[in-house]
Design a protein around this motif. Structure first.
Motif, PDB file in Angstrom:
ATOM      1  N   MET A  44       0.826  -1.198   0.000  1.00 60.69           N
ATOM      2  CA  MET A  44       0.000   0.000   0.000  1.00 60.69           C
ATOM      3  C   MET A  44       0.866   1.257   0.000  1.00 60.69           C
ATOM      4  O   MET A  44       0.532   2.260  -0.636  1.00 60.69           O
ATOM      5  CB  MET A  44      -0.941  -0.001   1.211  1.00 60.69           C
ATOM      6  N   VAL A  45       1.993   1.210   0.681  1.00 62.81           N
ATOM      7  CA  VAL A  45       2.904   2.353   0.723  1.00 62.81           C
ATOM      8  C   VAL A  45       3.454   2.645  -0.667  1.00 62.81           C
ATOM      9  O   VAL A  45       3.561   3.802  -1.078  1.00 62.81           O
ATOM     10  CB  VAL A  45       4.052   2.103   1.731  1.00 62.81           C
ATOM     11  N   LYS A  46       3.780   1.608  -1.413  1.00 62.83           N
ATOM     12  CA  LYS A  46       4.275   1.805  -2.780  1.00 62.83           C
ATOM     13  C   LYS A  46       3.217   2.481  -3.650  1.00 62.83           C
ATOM     14  O   LYS A  46       3.527   3.336  -4.487  1.00 62.83           O
ATOM     15  CB  LYS A  46       4.673   0.469  -3.406  1.00 62.83           C
ATOM     16  N   TYR A  47       1.971   2.110  -3.434  1.00 67.35           N
ATOM     17  CA  TYR A  47       0.873   2.634  -4.240  1.00 67.35           C
ATOM     18  C   TYR A  47       0.694   4.142  -4.049  1.00 67.35           C
ATOM     19  O   TYR A  47       0.383   4.857  -4.995  1.00 67.35           O
ATOM     20  CB  TYR A  47      -0.416   1.887  -3.875  1.00 67.35           C
ATOM     21  N   ILE A  48       0.915   4.623  -2.839  1.00 63.94           N
ATOM     22  CA  ILE A  48       0.639   6.042  -2.560  1.00 63.94           C
ATOM     23  C   ILE A  48       1.888   6.913  -2.542  1.00 63.94           C
ATOM     24  O   ILE A  48       1.803   8.122  -2.731  1.00 63.94           O
ATOM     25  CB  ILE A  48      -0.119   6.200  -1.207  1.00 63.94           C
ATOM     26  N   SER A  49       3.080   6.318  -2.366  1.00 64.07           N
ATOM     27  CA  SER A  49       4.275   7.122  -2.084  1.00 64.07           C
ATOM     28  C   SER A  49       5.108   7.458  -3.324  1.00 64.07           C
ATOM     29  O   SER A  49       5.198   6.666  -4.263  1.00 64.07           O
ATOM     30  CB  SER A  49       5.173   6.392  -1.077  1.00 64.07           C
ATOM     31  N   ASP A  50       5.744   8.624  -3.282  1.00 57.18           N
ATOM     32  CA  ASP A  50       6.740   9.005  -4.285  1.00 57.18           C
ATOM     33  C   ASP A  50       8.112   8.455  -3.890  1.00 57.18           C
ATOM     34  O   ASP A  50       8.839   7.917  -4.719  1.00 57.18           O
ATOM     35  CB  ASP A  50       6.816  10.528  -4.407  1.00 57.18           C
ATOM     36  N   ARG A  51       8.451   8.636  -2.611  1.00 59.46           N
ATOM     37  CA  ARG A  51       9.684   8.070  -2.069  1.00 59.46           C
ATOM     38  C   ARG A  51       9.358   7.321  -0.785  1.00 59.46           C
ATOM     39  O   ARG A  51       8.368   7.613  -0.115  1.00 59.46           O
ATOM     40  CB  ARG A  51      10.714   9.169  -1.774  1.00 59.46           C
ATOM     41  N   ILE A  52      10.236   6.369  -0.454  1.00 63.93           N
ATOM     42  CA  ILE A  52       9.996   5.537   0.728  1.00 63.93           C
ATOM     43  C   ILE A  52      11.271   5.454   1.562  1.00 63.93           C
ATOM     44  O   ILE A  52      12.368   5.261   1.035  1.00 63.93           O
ATOM     45  CB  ILE A  52       9.566   4.105   0.330  1.00 63.93           C
TER      46      ILE A  52
END
Length: 313
Positions: free
Chosen positions: A216-224
Protein backbone atom coordinates in the motif's frame (compact mmCIF):
# COMPACT_ATOMS: atom_id res chain seq x y z
CA UNK A 1 9.23 16.55 -9.78
CA UNK A 2 11.43 19.32 -11.14
CA UNK A 3 12.55 22.20 -9.00
CA UNK A 4 11.95 20.33 -5.76
CA UNK A 5 11.20 22.58 -2.81
CA UNK A 6 11.99 21.29 0.67
CA UNK A 7 9.00 21.57 2.95
CA UNK A 8 10.40 19.52 5.84
CA UNK A 9 14.02 18.91 6.84
CA UNK A 10 14.84 16.36 9.54
CA UNK A 11 18.44 16.41 10.78
CA UNK A 12 19.82 13.77 13.17
CA UNK A 13 16.45 13.47 14.94
CA UNK A 14 16.48 11.50 18.20
CA UNK A 15 13.69 10.53 20.55
CA UNK A 16 14.83 8.58 23.62
CA UNK A 17 12.56 7.50 26.46
CA UNK A 18 13.69 6.66 29.98
CA UNK A 19 12.15 3.37 31.10
CA UNK A 20 13.95 3.07 34.41
CA UNK A 21 16.71 4.61 36.46
CA UNK A 22 19.44 3.55 34.04
CA UNK A 23 17.42 2.28 31.10
CA UNK A 24 16.72 4.18 27.88
CA UNK A 25 14.75 3.15 24.81
CA UNK A 26 16.12 4.77 21.64
CA UNK A 27 12.82 4.89 19.74
CA UNK A 28 14.25 7.25 17.11
CA UNK A 29 18.02 7.34 16.89
CA UNK A 30 19.51 9.77 14.40
CA UNK A 31 17.13 10.18 11.44
CA UNK A 32 18.04 12.54 8.61
CA UNK A 33 15.80 13.01 5.57
CA UNK A 34 13.84 15.67 3.65
CA UNK A 35 10.26 15.81 2.43
CA UNK A 36 9.54 17.91 -0.66
CA UNK A 37 6.47 20.01 -1.30
CA UNK A 38 3.67 18.10 -3.02
CA UNK A 39 5.11 14.62 -2.51
CA UNK A 40 4.09 11.66 -0.39
CA UNK A 41 6.96 10.29 1.67
CA UNK A 42 6.25 6.76 2.89
CA UNK A 43 7.82 5.62 6.16
CA UNK A 44 7.74 1.86 6.68
CA UNK A 45 9.03 -0.79 9.05
CA UNK A 46 7.82 -3.36 11.54
CA UNK A 47 5.83 -2.47 14.66
CA UNK A 48 8.05 -0.87 17.28
CA UNK A 49 10.65 0.47 14.84
CA UNK A 50 9.89 4.11 15.72
CA UNK A 51 7.71 5.19 12.76
CA UNK A 52 4.83 6.66 14.77
CA UNK A 53 7.22 8.21 17.29
CA UNK A 54 8.96 9.94 14.39
CA UNK A 55 5.66 11.42 13.20
CA UNK A 56 4.64 12.54 16.67
CA UNK A 57 8.03 14.16 17.26
CA UNK A 58 7.89 16.00 13.93
CA UNK A 59 4.49 17.47 14.79
CA UNK A 60 5.73 18.31 18.29
CA UNK A 61 3.49 16.01 20.28
CA UNK A 62 6.84 14.94 21.77
CA UNK A 63 9.80 17.23 22.38
CA UNK A 64 12.82 15.92 20.49
CA UNK A 65 15.68 14.50 22.56
CA UNK A 66 18.14 15.81 20.00
CA UNK A 67 18.33 16.91 16.39
CA UNK A 68 16.41 19.48 14.36
CA UNK A 69 13.13 19.58 12.45
CA UNK A 70 12.68 22.47 10.01
CA UNK A 71 9.28 23.20 8.47
CA UNK A 72 9.31 25.87 5.77
CA UNK A 73 12.76 26.79 7.04
CA UNK A 74 11.63 27.33 10.65
CA UNK A 75 12.81 25.22 13.59
CA UNK A 76 9.78 23.23 14.82
CA UNK A 77 11.32 22.54 18.23
CA UNK A 78 12.70 26.03 18.77
CA UNK A 79 11.12 28.45 21.21
CA UNK A 80 7.82 29.75 19.89
CA UNK A 81 5.30 32.18 21.24
CA UNK A 82 1.57 31.43 21.23
CA UNK A 83 0.94 33.01 17.81
CA UNK A 84 3.80 31.07 16.20
CA UNK A 85 2.60 27.78 17.69
CA UNK A 86 -0.92 28.49 16.47
CA UNK A 87 0.33 29.13 12.95
CA UNK A 88 2.43 25.95 13.00
CA UNK A 89 -0.49 23.86 14.28
CA UNK A 90 -2.63 25.09 11.43
CA UNK A 91 -0.02 24.29 8.77
CA UNK A 92 0.68 20.75 10.02
CA UNK A 93 -2.07 18.27 10.87
CA UNK A 94 -2.25 14.58 11.77
CA UNK A 95 -4.56 11.70 10.87
CA UNK A 96 -4.40 9.08 13.60
CA UNK A 97 -4.27 5.30 13.38
CA UNK A 98 -7.35 4.43 15.42
CA UNK A 99 -10.53 6.02 14.04
CA UNK A 100 -12.42 4.81 17.14
CA UNK A 101 -10.16 6.35 19.79
CA UNK A 102 -9.31 9.57 17.94
CA UNK A 103 -12.87 10.97 17.88
CA UNK A 104 -14.56 12.28 21.03
CA UNK A 105 -17.67 10.08 21.50
CA UNK A 106 -19.52 12.89 23.33
CA UNK A 107 -19.21 15.37 20.45
CA UNK A 108 -21.29 15.55 17.30
CA UNK A 109 -19.43 15.25 14.00
CA UNK A 110 -20.18 18.92 13.32
CA UNK A 111 -18.24 20.01 16.43
CA UNK A 112 -15.44 17.45 15.93
CA UNK A 113 -14.64 18.75 12.45
CA UNK A 114 -15.18 22.42 13.39
CA UNK A 115 -12.95 22.29 16.48
CA UNK A 116 -9.83 23.43 14.60
CA UNK A 117 -11.82 26.08 12.77
CA UNK A 118 -13.03 27.42 16.12
CA UNK A 119 -9.51 27.57 17.54
CA UNK A 120 -8.17 29.45 14.51
CA UNK A 121 -11.24 31.63 14.00
CA UNK A 122 -11.88 30.46 10.46
CA UNK A 123 -15.67 30.84 10.49
CA UNK A 124 -17.31 34.24 10.90
CA UNK A 125 -20.62 32.88 12.15
CA UNK A 126 -22.54 29.67 12.89
CA UNK A 127 -24.03 29.50 9.40
CA UNK A 128 -20.60 29.68 7.74
CA UNK A 129 -19.22 27.14 10.23
CA UNK A 130 -21.97 24.62 9.47
CA UNK A 131 -21.69 25.15 5.70
CA UNK A 132 -17.92 24.56 5.80
CA UNK A 133 -18.33 21.33 7.81
CA UNK A 134 -20.98 20.07 5.39
CA UNK A 135 -18.69 20.89 2.48
CA UNK A 136 -15.84 18.95 4.12
CA UNK A 137 -18.08 15.94 4.76
CA UNK A 138 -19.01 15.80 1.09
CA UNK A 139 -15.34 16.28 0.13
CA UNK A 140 -14.40 13.08 2.01
CA UNK A 141 -17.31 11.09 0.61
CA UNK A 142 -19.88 11.45 3.40
CA UNK A 143 -23.27 13.20 3.46
CA UNK A 144 -23.83 16.65 4.93
CA UNK A 145 -26.61 15.15 7.10
CA UNK A 146 -23.90 13.20 8.96
CA UNK A 147 -22.90 16.42 10.74
CA UNK A 148 -25.56 15.92 13.41
CA UNK A 149 -24.59 12.35 14.29
CA UNK A 150 -22.18 10.95 16.89
CA UNK A 151 -19.06 8.87 16.14
CA UNK A 152 -20.58 5.58 17.38
CA UNK A 153 -23.10 5.73 14.53
CA UNK A 154 -20.38 5.26 11.89
CA UNK A 155 -18.24 2.40 10.60
CA UNK A 156 -14.45 2.43 10.93
CA UNK A 157 -13.95 3.65 7.38
CA UNK A 158 -16.49 6.43 7.84
CA UNK A 159 -14.84 7.49 11.09
CA UNK A 160 -11.48 7.72 9.38
CA UNK A 161 -13.08 9.94 6.72
CA UNK A 162 -14.30 12.17 9.56
CA UNK A 163 -10.74 12.27 10.89
CA UNK A 164 -9.50 13.30 7.44
CA UNK A 165 -12.17 16.03 7.24
CA UNK A 166 -11.08 17.31 10.66
CA UNK A 167 -7.46 17.54 9.46
CA UNK A 168 -8.52 19.39 6.30
CA UNK A 169 -10.70 21.88 8.18
CA UNK A 170 -7.83 24.31 8.88
CA UNK A 171 -6.38 24.16 5.32
CA UNK A 172 -2.99 22.61 6.24
CA UNK A 173 -0.14 22.24 3.76
CA UNK A 174 1.36 19.12 5.42
CA UNK A 175 -0.41 16.08 6.87
CA UNK A 176 1.12 13.21 8.84
CA UNK A 177 -0.98 10.10 8.22
CA UNK A 178 -0.04 7.73 11.04
CA UNK A 179 -1.06 4.23 9.90
CA UNK A 180 -4.44 5.61 8.76
CA UNK A 181 -5.62 2.34 7.19
CA UNK A 182 -4.22 -0.34 9.51
CA UNK A 183 -7.40 -0.56 11.62
CA UNK A 184 -9.69 -0.79 8.57
CA UNK A 185 -11.00 -3.74 6.56
CA UNK A 186 -8.96 -4.52 3.46
CA UNK A 187 -11.94 -3.62 1.26
CA UNK A 188 -12.02 -0.12 2.78
CA UNK A 189 -8.25 0.52 2.82
CA UNK A 190 -7.95 1.21 -0.91
CA UNK A 191 -10.92 3.60 -0.77
CA UNK A 192 -9.26 5.68 1.96
CA UNK A 193 -5.90 5.70 0.15
CA UNK A 194 -7.57 6.76 -3.10
CA UNK A 195 -9.33 9.54 -1.19
CA UNK A 196 -6.00 10.76 0.22
CA UNK A 197 -4.48 10.81 -3.28
CA UNK A 198 -7.47 12.74 -4.63
CA UNK A 199 -7.29 15.29 -1.82
CA UNK A 200 -3.57 15.71 -2.39
CA UNK A 201 -4.16 16.69 -6.02
CA UNK A 202 -7.05 19.02 -5.20
CA UNK A 203 -5.49 20.77 -2.17
CA UNK A 204 -1.77 20.64 -3.07
CA UNK A 205 -1.00 18.64 0.07
CA UNK A 206 2.24 17.04 1.20
CA UNK A 207 2.05 13.77 3.15
CA UNK A 208 4.19 11.75 5.50
CA UNK A 209 2.45 8.38 5.16
CA UNK A 210 3.39 5.98 7.97
CA UNK A 211 2.54 2.29 7.54
CA UNK A 212 3.81 -1.27 7.73
CA UNK A 213 1.98 -2.50 4.60
CA UNK A 214 4.66 -2.11 1.94
CA UNK A 215 2.35 -2.81 -1.01
CA UNK A 216 0.00 0.00 0.00
CA UNK A 217 2.90 2.35 0.72
CA UNK A 218 4.27 1.80 -2.78
CA UNK A 219 0.87 2.63 -4.24
CA UNK A 220 0.64 6.04 -2.56
CA UNK A 221 4.28 7.12 -2.08
CA UNK A 222 6.74 9.00 -4.29
CA UNK A 223 9.68 8.07 -2.07
CA UNK A 224 10.00 5.54 0.73
CA UNK A 225 12.19 5.39 3.83
CA UNK A 226 12.65 2.05 5.61
CA UNK A 227 13.16 2.11 9.38
CA UNK A 228 14.69 -0.57 11.58
CA UNK A 229 14.99 -0.11 15.36
CA UNK A 230 14.96 3.68 15.29
CA UNK A 231 17.26 4.13 12.31
CA UNK A 232 16.72 4.66 8.59
CA UNK A 233 18.32 1.78 6.69
CA UNK A 234 17.23 2.62 3.13
CA UNK A 235 15.64 5.52 1.24
CA UNK A 236 14.76 5.67 -2.44
CA UNK A 237 12.07 6.41 -5.02
CA UNK A 238 9.18 3.99 -4.55
CA UNK A 239 9.72 2.09 -7.82
CA UNK A 240 13.47 1.89 -7.37
CA UNK A 241 13.11 0.57 -3.83
CA UNK A 242 10.77 -2.20 -4.97
CA UNK A 243 12.71 -3.18 -8.08
CA UNK A 244 16.20 -2.83 -6.56
CA UNK A 245 16.07 -3.30 -2.76
CA UNK A 246 19.62 -3.14 -1.46
CA UNK A 247 19.61 -3.37 2.33
CA UNK A 248 18.97 -6.93 3.58
CA UNK A 249 16.20 -5.72 5.90
CA UNK A 250 14.32 -4.13 2.99
CA UNK A 251 14.78 -7.35 1.02
CA UNK A 252 13.28 -9.31 3.91
CA UNK A 253 10.24 -7.01 4.10
CA UNK A 254 9.60 -7.26 0.36
CA UNK A 255 10.04 -11.03 0.34
CA UNK A 256 7.21 -11.31 2.90
CA UNK A 257 4.61 -9.60 0.68
CA UNK A 258 2.14 -12.24 -0.55
CA UNK A 259 0.88 -12.24 -4.14
CA UNK A 260 -2.46 -13.63 -5.39
CA UNK A 261 -0.67 -16.40 -7.31
CA UNK A 262 -0.73 -19.89 -5.74
CA UNK A 263 2.11 -21.22 -7.92
CA UNK A 264 4.34 -18.27 -7.02
CA UNK A 265 3.44 -18.52 -3.34
CA UNK A 266 4.41 -22.21 -3.21
CA UNK A 267 7.86 -21.50 -4.60
CA UNK A 268 8.39 -18.04 -3.10
CA UNK A 269 11.65 -17.73 -1.20
CA UNK A 270 11.28 -15.75 2.01
CA UNK A 271 14.33 -13.82 3.11
CA UNK A 272 15.04 -13.49 6.84
CA UNK A 273 17.11 -10.55 8.03
CA UNK A 274 19.73 -11.18 10.71
CA UNK A 275 21.51 -8.00 11.88
CA UNK A 276 24.36 -10.17 13.23
CA UNK A 277 25.35 -11.02 9.65
CA UNK A 278 26.49 -7.43 9.09
CA UNK A 279 30.01 -6.08 8.99
CA UNK A 280 30.73 -4.82 12.53
CA UNK A 281 34.15 -3.35 11.82
CA UNK A 282 32.75 0.18 11.70
CA UNK A 283 29.56 2.12 12.36
CA UNK A 284 27.32 2.16 9.27
CA UNK A 285 26.64 5.50 7.57
CA UNK A 286 23.91 6.62 5.16
CA UNK A 287 25.48 6.51 1.69
CA UNK A 288 24.18 7.06 -1.85
CA UNK A 289 24.63 3.70 -3.59
CA UNK A 290 22.57 4.62 -6.67
CA UNK A 291 21.44 8.14 -7.67
CA UNK A 292 18.80 9.07 -5.10
CA UNK A 293 19.04 5.64 -3.47
CA UNK A 294 20.54 5.79 0.01
CA UNK A 295 21.53 2.83 2.20
CA UNK A 296 22.91 2.52 5.73
CA UNK A 297 26.16 0.61 5.32
CA UNK A 298 29.85 0.38 6.19
CA UNK A 299 32.60 1.28 3.71
CA UNK A 300 33.08 -2.41 2.85
CA UNK A 301 29.34 -2.94 2.34
CA UNK A 302 29.15 0.25 0.28
CA UNK A 303 31.77 -1.01 -2.17
CA UNK A 304 29.97 -4.36 -2.39
CA UNK A 305 26.58 -2.73 -3.00
CA UNK A 306 27.98 -0.43 -5.71
CA UNK A 307 29.59 -3.36 -7.49
CA UNK A 308 26.54 -5.61 -7.11
CA UNK A 309 24.04 -3.05 -8.37
CA UNK A 310 26.19 -1.86 -11.23
CA UNK A 311 26.07 1.86 -10.56
CA UNK A 312 29.06 4.08 -9.83
CA UNK A 313 28.03 7.18 -7.91
Amino acid sequence: MSEKQKLLEIQNLKQHFKTGKHSVVKAVDGLTFDIYKGETFGLVGESGCGKSTTGRTIIRLYDATDGEVYFNGENVHGKKDRAELKKFNREMQMIFQDPYASLNPRMKVLDIIAEGMDIHGLAENEKQRKARVQELLETVGLNKEHANRYPHEFSGGQRQRIGIARALAVDPSFIIADEPISALDVSIQAQVVNLLKKLQREHNLTYLFIAHDLSMVKYISDRIGVMYFGKMVELADADDLYKHPIHPYTQSLLSAIPLPDPDYERSRERFTYDPNDHDTSEQPEFREVRPGHWVSCTTKEFEHYKKEHGVTV
